[in-house]
Design a protein around this motif. Structure first.
Motif, PDB file in Angstrom:
ATOM      1  N   ARG A 186      52.080  34.645  34.584  1.00 44.50           N
ATOM      2  CA  ARG A 186      51.435  33.411  35.017  1.00 44.50           C
ATOM      3  C   ARG A 186      52.446  32.268  35.030  1.00 44.50           C
ATOM      4  N   ARG A 187      52.415  31.486  36.118  1.00 44.37           N
ATOM      5  CA  ARG A 187      53.243  30.284  36.225  1.00 44.37           C
ATOM      6  C   ARG A 187      52.285  29.104  36.315  1.00 44.37           C
ATOM      7  N   MET A 188      52.126  28.373  35.208  1.00 41.45           N
ATOM      8  CA  MET A 188      51.088  27.350  35.115  1.00 41.45           C
ATOM      9  C   MET A 188      51.597  25.932  35.386  1.00 41.45           C
ATOM     10  N   GLY A 189      52.891  25.681  35.180  1.00 41.69           N
ATOM     11  CA  GLY A 189      53.451  24.397  35.556  1.00 41.69           C
ATOM     12  C   GLY A 189      53.582  23.364  34.460  1.00 41.69           C
ATOM     13  N   ALA A 190      53.463  23.757  33.188  1.00 39.37           N
ATOM     14  CA  ALA A 190      53.663  22.821  32.073  1.00 39.37           C
ATOM     15  C   ALA A 190      54.158  23.638  30.874  1.00 39.37           C
ATOM     16  N   ALA A 191      55.462  23.556  30.597  1.00 34.92           N
ATOM     17  CA  ALA A 191      56.063  24.397  29.548  1.00 34.92           C
ATOM     18  C   ALA A 191      55.458  24.132  28.174  1.00 34.92           C
ATOM     19  N   SER A 192      55.091  22.886  27.898  1.00 34.73           N
ATOM     20  CA  SER A 192      54.509  22.587  26.586  1.00 34.73           C
ATOM     21  C   SER A 192      53.217  23.374  26.385  1.00 34.73           C
ATOM     22  N   LEU A 193      52.384  23.409  27.408  1.00 33.88           N
ATOM     23  CA  LEU A 193      51.128  24.160  27.300  1.00 33.88           C
ATOM     24  C   LEU A 193      51.376  25.665  27.300  1.00 33.88           C
ATOM     25  N   ASP A 194      52.417  26.129  28.003  1.00 34.90           N
ATOM     26  CA  ASP A 194      52.761  27.551  27.941  1.00 34.90           C
ATOM     27  C   ASP A 194      53.043  27.961  26.498  1.00 34.90           C
ATOM     28  N   LEU A 195      53.816  27.155  25.793  1.00 34.46           N
ATOM     29  CA  LEU A 195      54.131  27.478  24.399  1.00 34.46           C
ATOM     30  C   LEU A 195      52.889  27.336  23.515  1.00 34.46           C
ATOM     31  N   ALA A 196      52.060  26.352  23.789  1.00 35.57           N
ATOM     32  CA  ALA A 196      50.806  26.230  23.048  1.00 35.57           C
ATOM     33  C   ALA A 196      49.932  27.465  23.267  1.00 35.57           C
ATOM     34  N   TYR A 197      49.940  28.003  24.486  1.00 32.77           N
ATOM     35  CA  TYR A 197      49.172  29.214  24.776  1.00 32.77           C
ATOM     36  C   TYR A 197      49.738  30.420  24.032  1.00 32.77           C
ATOM     37  N   VAL A 198      51.041  30.474  23.863  1.00 29.85           N
ATOM     38  CA  VAL A 198      51.631  31.551  23.047  1.00 29.85           C
ATOM     39  C   VAL A 198      51.152  31.415  21.605  1.00 29.85           C
ATOM     40  N   ALA A 199      51.175  30.197  21.078  1.00 28.98           N
ATOM     41  CA  ALA A 199      50.713  29.970  19.706  1.00 28.98           C
ATOM     42  C   ALA A 199      49.251  30.367  19.541  1.00 28.98           C
ATOM     43  N   ALA A 200      48.453  30.150  20.588  1.00 28.09           N
ATOM     44  CA  ALA A 200      47.018  30.448  20.526  1.00 28.09           C
ATOM     45  C   ALA A 200      46.697  31.907  20.835  1.00 28.09           C
ATOM     46  N   GLY A 201      47.711  32.704  21.206  1.00 30.94           N
ATOM     47  CA  GLY A 201      47.473  34.097  21.552  1.00 30.94           C
ATOM     48  C   GLY A 201      46.942  34.304  22.955  1.00 30.94           C
ATOM     49  N   ARG A 202      46.902  33.245  23.754  1.00 31.40           N
ATOM     50  CA  ARG A 202      46.450  33.381  25.143  1.00 31.40           C
ATOM     51  C   ARG A 202      47.530  34.069  25.977  1.00 31.40           C
ATOM     52  N   PHE A 203      48.772  33.621  25.816  1.00 31.69           N
ATOM     53  CA  PHE A 203      49.919  34.333  26.355  1.00 31.69           C
ATOM     54  C   PHE A 203      50.531  35.160  25.237  1.00 31.69           C
ATOM     55  N   ASP A 204      50.975  36.354  25.569  1.00 30.57           N
ATOM     56  CA  ASP A 204      51.660  37.194  24.577  1.00 30.57           C
ATOM     57  C   ASP A 204      53.136  36.834  24.482  1.00 30.57           C
ATOM     58  N   GLY A 205      53.671  36.246  25.531  1.00 32.45           N
ATOM     59  CA  GLY A 205      55.068  35.836  25.542  1.00 32.45           C
ATOM     60  C   GLY A 205      55.308  34.810  26.624  1.00 32.45           C
ATOM     61  N   PHE A 206      56.525  34.272  26.634  1.00 32.19           N
ATOM     62  CA  PHE A 206      56.896  33.225  27.573  1.00 32.19           C
ATOM     63  C   PHE A 206      58.407  33.191  27.706  1.00 32.19           C
ATOM     64  N   TRP A 207      58.874  32.922  28.942  1.00 23.77           N
ATOM     65  CA  TRP A 207      60.301  32.612  29.111  1.00 23.77           C
ATOM     66  C   TRP A 207      60.473  31.623  30.255  1.00 23.77           C
ATOM     67  N   GLU A 208      61.513  30.790  30.133  1.00 21.67           N
ATOM     68  CA  GLU A 208      61.836  29.845  31.193  1.00 21.67           C
ATOM     69  C   GLU A 208      63.259  29.347  30.985  1.00 21.67           C
ATOM     70  N   THR A 209      63.896  28.993  32.098  1.00 30.60           N
ATOM     71  CA  THR A 209      65.227  28.390  32.050  1.00 30.60           C
ATOM     72  C   THR A 209      65.147  26.980  32.633  1.00 30.60           C
ATOM     73  N   GLY A 210      66.228  26.222  32.482  1.00 21.22           N
ATOM     74  CA  GLY A 210      66.270  24.869  33.025  1.00 21.22           C
ATOM     75  C   GLY A 210      65.375  23.896  32.289  1.00 21.22           C
ATOM     76  N   LEU A 211      65.184  24.115  30.991  1.00 19.13           N
ATOM     77  CA  LEU A 211      64.299  23.274  30.196  1.00 19.13           C
ATOM     78  C   LEU A 211      65.056  22.123  29.531  1.00 19.13           C
ATOM     79  N   ASN A 212      64.319  21.111  29.133  1.00 19.03           N
ATOM     80  CA  ASN A 212      64.846  19.985  28.368  1.00 19.03           C
ATOM     81  C   ASN A 212      64.189  19.961  26.989  1.00 19.03           C
ATOM     82  N   PRO A 213      64.806  19.287  26.013  1.00 13.91           N
ATOM     83  CA  PRO A 213      64.216  19.275  24.668  1.00 13.91           C
ATOM     84  C   PRO A 213      62.780  18.784  24.628  1.00 13.91           C
ATOM     85  N   TRP A 214      62.461  17.760  25.443  1.00 14.80           N
ATOM     86  CA  TRP A 214      61.083  17.226  25.400  1.00 14.80           C
ATOM     87  C   TRP A 214      60.057  18.185  25.990  1.00 14.80           C
ATOM     88  N   ASP A 215      60.511  19.176  26.763  1.00  8.31           N
ATOM     89  CA  ASP A 215      59.593  20.178  27.293  1.00  8.31           C
ATOM     90  C   ASP A 215      59.075  21.120  26.211  1.00  8.31           C
TER      91      ASP A 215
END
Length: 275
Positions: A186-215
């Motif tokens: 899934r490509r949802m368009g907000a890295a912060s929420l992608d990581l929140a979804y990993v924490a919540a068990g909604r996503f089993d994993g996540f990867w992305e490049t070209g990120l910034n610290p605030w993301d």
């Protein structure tokens, strides 16, 4: 109800106040004043107003802390060890297209390490928060990363390169390495929420490049406090200043990192056929 520290309470109040402004502007998204900051990278009046609100609220509560902001850049504080890392509107393109998947992301970084994080989607009223050593929560429900062990069962979040940003060819190799072996991507368009979804068990994993610290700063705390891992693609280095992130439980994280490392391995040159 989960107990919230004074620090987390301050962060949540700031996010909620900024969120109210974003919800109002989201309702009038077609009328927003929009300027272009770069290829496919938009900054809106709503973005800047949210950042100003966060600065006012957090400075009032912790006036000595420094800042790292997407729009406002670096501001040195009297306290050289602690600074806020803030994205006032992660998912700006979703926001501008009327898609209700965006978030305010606030992290506190101490001596280079994220120690507290809040990620808030004001449209869905989903409030993710975590503090080092105190656990991760969605509103007041304790979070744990997924327990799935195998990629064929896993749903993976990702971010894709887009116009003017990222290495699309390298990403295609990574996608080809991972896509045939997972239940879905899934490509949802907000890295912060992608990581929140990993924490919540909604996503089993996540990867992305070209990120910034605030993301990712707030999301790192959430995943770690939910029992997961977030690193660079080598699977070892911290992700915060690495430009890339791989996240998941111990097994999915390791498997994803190995797959991406393999996709990035230099290709052996083709040898000429013997004459």
């Amino acid at each position: 109800m989960a107990g919230r520290s004074p620090l987390i309470t301050v962060m949540i109040r700031a996010a909620q106040k900024a969120g109210r402004g974003l919800v109002r502007d989201f309702g009038e998204v077609e009328n927003l004043q929009v300027s272009r900051k770069g290829p496919a990278d938009f900054v809106s009046a709503a973005d800047l107003k949210a950042e100003a609100t966060l600065r006012d609220e957090l400075t009032r509560a912790r006036p000595r802390f420094g800042w790292l902001m997407e729009e406002g850049g670096v501001i040195e504080g009297e306290d050289k060890d602690r600074r806020w890392v803030v994205d006032p509107l992660d998912g700006t393109t979703n926001f501008l297209h009327g898609i209700p998947h965006f978030a305010i992301s606030i992290a506190l970084e101490q001596e280079g390490v994220p120690v507290a994080g809040v990620i808030f989607n004001p449209v869905t009223d989903e409030l993710y928060w975590a503090e080092k050593g105190a656990g991760a929560f969605l509103n007041d429900r304790r979070l744990r990363v997924s327990s799935r062990k195998n990629l064929p069962d896993a749903l993976i979040g990702t971010g894709m390169p887009f116009m003017g940003r990222g290495d699309s060819l390298a990403y295609q190799r990574e996608l080809q390495m991972i896509m045939p072996h997972v239940a879905g991507i899934r490509r949802m368009g907000a890295a912060s929420l992608d990581l929140a979804y990993v924490a919540a068990g909604r996503f089993d994993g996540f990867w992305e490049t070209g990120l910034n610290p605030w993301d990712i700063a707030a999301g790192i705390v959430l995943v770690q406090e939910a029992g997961g891992f977030v690193t660079d693609v080598d699977g070892k280095s911290p992700a915060l200043n690495a430009n890339t992130a791989v996240a998941g439980n111990v097994l999915i994280h390791k498997t994803l990192a190995l797959a991406i490392t393999k996709a990035r391995a230099p290709r052996a040159p083709k040898t000429a056929a013997a004459s």
